[in-house]
Design an enzyme around this catalytic site. Structure first.
Site, PDB file in Angstrom:
ATOM      1  N   ASP A 113       0.904  -1.427   0.157  1.00 38.44           N
ATOM      2  CA  ASP A 113      -0.080   0.028  -0.039  1.00 38.44           C
ATOM      3  C   ASP A 113       0.838   1.174   0.013  1.00 38.44           C
ATOM      4  OD1 ASP A 113      -2.173   1.344   0.053  1.00 38.44           O
ATOM      5  OD2 ASP A 113      -2.736   1.314   2.007  1.00 38.44           O
ATOM      6  N   TYR A 142       1.467   5.478  -0.385  1.00 37.90           N
ATOM      7  CA  TYR A 142       0.910   6.772   0.277  1.00 37.90           C
ATOM      8  C   TYR A 142       1.258   7.720  -0.672  1.00 37.90           C
ATOM      9  CZ  TYR A 142       0.062   9.272   4.720  1.00 37.90           C
ATOM     10  OH  TYR A 142      -0.636   9.967   5.797  1.00 37.90           O
ATOM     11  N   HIS A 193      -3.831  13.882   0.982  1.00 35.78           N
ATOM     12  CA  HIS A 193      -4.232  13.269   1.986  1.00 35.78           C
ATOM     13  C   HIS A 193      -3.269  13.299   3.136  1.00 35.78           C
ATOM     14  CE1 HIS A 193      -5.858   9.820   4.629  1.00 35.78           C
ATOM     15  NE2 HIS A 193      -4.629   9.292   4.420  1.00 35.78           N
ATOM     16  N   ARG A 252       0.741  16.451  13.300  1.00 33.17           N
ATOM     17  CA  ARG A 252       2.159  16.898  13.775  1.00 33.17           C
ATOM     18  C   ARG A 252       2.156  18.355  13.383  1.00 33.17           C
ATOM     19  NH1 ARG A 252       3.102  12.405  10.905  1.00 33.17           N
ATOM     20  NH2 ARG A 252       3.204  13.285   8.772  1.00 33.17           N
ATOM     21  N   GLU A 263     -10.732   4.541   3.131  1.00 35.00           N
ATOM     22  CA  GLU A 263      -9.682   5.348   2.568  1.00 35.00           C
ATOM     23  C   GLU A 263     -10.030   5.122   0.926  1.00 35.00           C
ATOM     24  OE1 GLU A 263      -5.930   4.557   3.999  1.00 35.00           O
ATOM     25  OE2 GLU A 263      -6.231   5.388   6.095  1.00 35.00           O
ATOM     26  N   GLU A 295      -9.172   4.641  -2.552  1.00 36.12           N
ATOM     27  CA  GLU A 295      -7.975   4.231  -3.291  1.00 36.12           C
ATOM     28  C   GLU A 295      -8.045   3.564  -4.787  1.00 36.12           C
ATOM     29  OE1 GLU A 295      -4.702   2.452  -1.147  1.00 36.12           O
ATOM     30  OE2 GLU A 295      -5.376   3.061   0.909  1.00 36.12           O
ATOM     31  N   ASP A 305      -9.959   0.994   1.529  1.00 36.40           N
ATOM     32  CA  ASP A 305      -9.152   0.416   2.504  1.00 36.40           C
ATOM     33  C   ASP A 305      -9.844   0.753   3.918  1.00 36.40           C
ATOM     34  OD1 ASP A 305      -7.146   0.050   4.498  1.00 36.40           O
ATOM     35  OD2 ASP A 305      -5.703   1.328   3.516  1.00 36.40           O
ATOM     36  N   GLN A 307      -6.740  -3.439   9.592  1.00 38.22           N
ATOM     37  CA  GLN A 307      -7.213  -2.885   8.414  1.00 38.22           C
ATOM     38  C   GLN A 307      -7.576  -4.235   7.653  1.00 38.22           C
ATOM     39  OE1 GLN A 307      -3.683  -0.693   7.438  1.00 38.22           O
ATOM     40  NE2 GLN A 307      -5.171   1.109   7.083  1.00 38.22           N
TER      41      GLN A 307
END
Length: 413
Positions: free
Chosen positions: A132, A134, A139, A148, A208, A210, A242, A249
């Protein structure tokens, strides 16, 4: 145009010809088929009835049409996939030069051309490995901000390479498979001391949005795939949800694999990346990211349906060839049936974000639904439906639907 009646809004026009695995009450053995309008063409029955008689090159590989997965078919390579798709398009076209193969062959039509609503779909490939990625920058940034802050939203390596992780292939299921809410250890109060988790059902179940890509060729261990050759390793594409509990998951994929050649004209630039890339990731083709219209519906247990996201798969920072090139730069060997995920695809505003986590800002605000309902995360009884397509009415190249319903957690022990 096809001699079969096909609605202009059908995802399965003659311009598509996606491949899947089906079974029927009359023949419970899973086998390959293609979707065409509201029908499927059972390739096992078609081959047995002499449907490939006009192509000795395809007919000599007829054994792949009796296999329980598409792996053997995929392993024959892109030139074979291309020839097979073009042959089936010719057989199904309104001006077919071989009407005796199917159009005028009532007996074979009865055996091989089946209503799509009456077949059962199965996982199209035996998935050996699942990676998977990213690649959805929007996103990644949105989630990074939640955890963060804006200054450190993206990790230092994000713009230099396609970040990914290895997932469990056994967790990939076909569309229509219900998902039970998972159990896991949850830290109810992160600020408490000491920090002691509890065993509980997931409270923040999410989707998610995808896309997935299946590999068709093998490379030898230790031999990286050059980026200019990477596209020849692509069998085709699927839609993917996802299911994310942020700790446990599963992945839900569409049953029909749209061949790479069917989407050769659906390419566009992705998200710009001004970071200088190392040579192995530099593409000569600039517009090499798929452009697929995507939308997500959420249907509640009360029957209210809301389209919660509309976006496009071009909202990716990295192309599939770049993902392949990076995955193999260390010498990792890929095999037919390996599955890649794109990572969550999100646009720049809340209506185009591919996860509820983003739309609710981590559960701080509610997502407003039809009928006055609202959600911060998914509830038991909710059903998600994902659709994706390219092209225009009358010649749509689409994936149908990926759907899945959330069921309550299994009781423990």
């Amino acid at each position: 145009m096809s001699w079969l009646p096909i609605a202009p809004e059908s995802h399965f026009s003659i311009a598509n010809i996606p491949f899947g695995i089906i079974s029927t009450p009359a023949d419970a053995a899973p086998r390959p088929a293609v979707a065409i309008g509201d029908h499927v063409l059972d390739l096992k029955a078609f081959a047995a009835g002499g449907g490939f008689a006009a192509s000795p090159d395809i007919e000599k590989h007829a054994a792949v049409f009796s296999a329980a997965t598409l792996n053997d078919l995929a392993a024959l390579g892109r030139p074979f996939h291309r020839a097979l798709r073009e042959y089936l398009q010719a057989v199904l076209s309104a001006d077919t030069k071989n009407p005796e193969l199917l159009r005028d062959n009532e007996s074979l039509r009865r055996r091989a051309l089946l209503p799509r609503a009456e077949v059962q779909n199965h996982l199209p490939m035996a998935i050996g490995d699942y990676t998977d990625f990213y690649a959805g920058k929007n996103h990644a940034y949105n989630v990074g901000v939640l955890f963060r802050g804006p200054a450190n939203a993206l990790q230092p390596n994000y713009l230099h390479l396609p970040v990914a992780y290895h997932g469990r292939a056994s967790s990939v299921v076909v569309s229509g498979t219900p998902i039970h809410r998972p159990w896991g250890q949850i830290l109810k109060d992160p600020k408490a001391e000491p920090k002691v988790p509890v065993l509980a059902t997931a409270e923040k179940l999410d989707l998610e949005l995808e896309m997935g890509m299946f590999i068709c060729r093998e490379n030898k261990m230790g031999s990286p795939i050059p980026i200019h050759e990477a596209d020849e390793y692509v069998f085709g594409y699927v839609l993917m949800n996802d299911w994310s509990a942020r700790d446990l998951q599963a992945w839900d994929i569409s049953p029909w694999v749209v061949l790479a050649d069917a989407l050769r004209d659906a390419k566009s630039p992705g998200i710009p990346n001004d970071t200088p890339l190392l040579p192995y990731l530099q593409e000569k083709v600039k517009d090499n990211v798929l452009s697929i219209e995507l939308e997500v519906d959420l249907k509640t247990a009360n029957g209210n349906t809301t389209t919660i996201s509309r976006t496009n798969s071009k909202n990716l920072l990295w192309s599939w060839p770049q993902m392949i090139a990076h995955h193999t730069i260390s010498g990792c060997n890929l095999r037919p049936g390996d599955l890649f995920g794109s990572g969550t695809i999100s646009g720049e505003d809340s209506t185009s974000q591919g996860s509820i986590l983003e739309q609710t800002q981590g559960g701080k605000i509610s997502l407003q639904l039809q009928g006055g309902e609202e959600r911060k995360f998914l509830q038991d009884g909710d059903t998600l439906v994902i659709r994706g397509w390219a092209g225009k009415k009358g010649a749509l190249v689409g994936f149908g639907e990926v759907s899945g319903k959330i069921l309550p957690a299994h009781p423990l022990f």
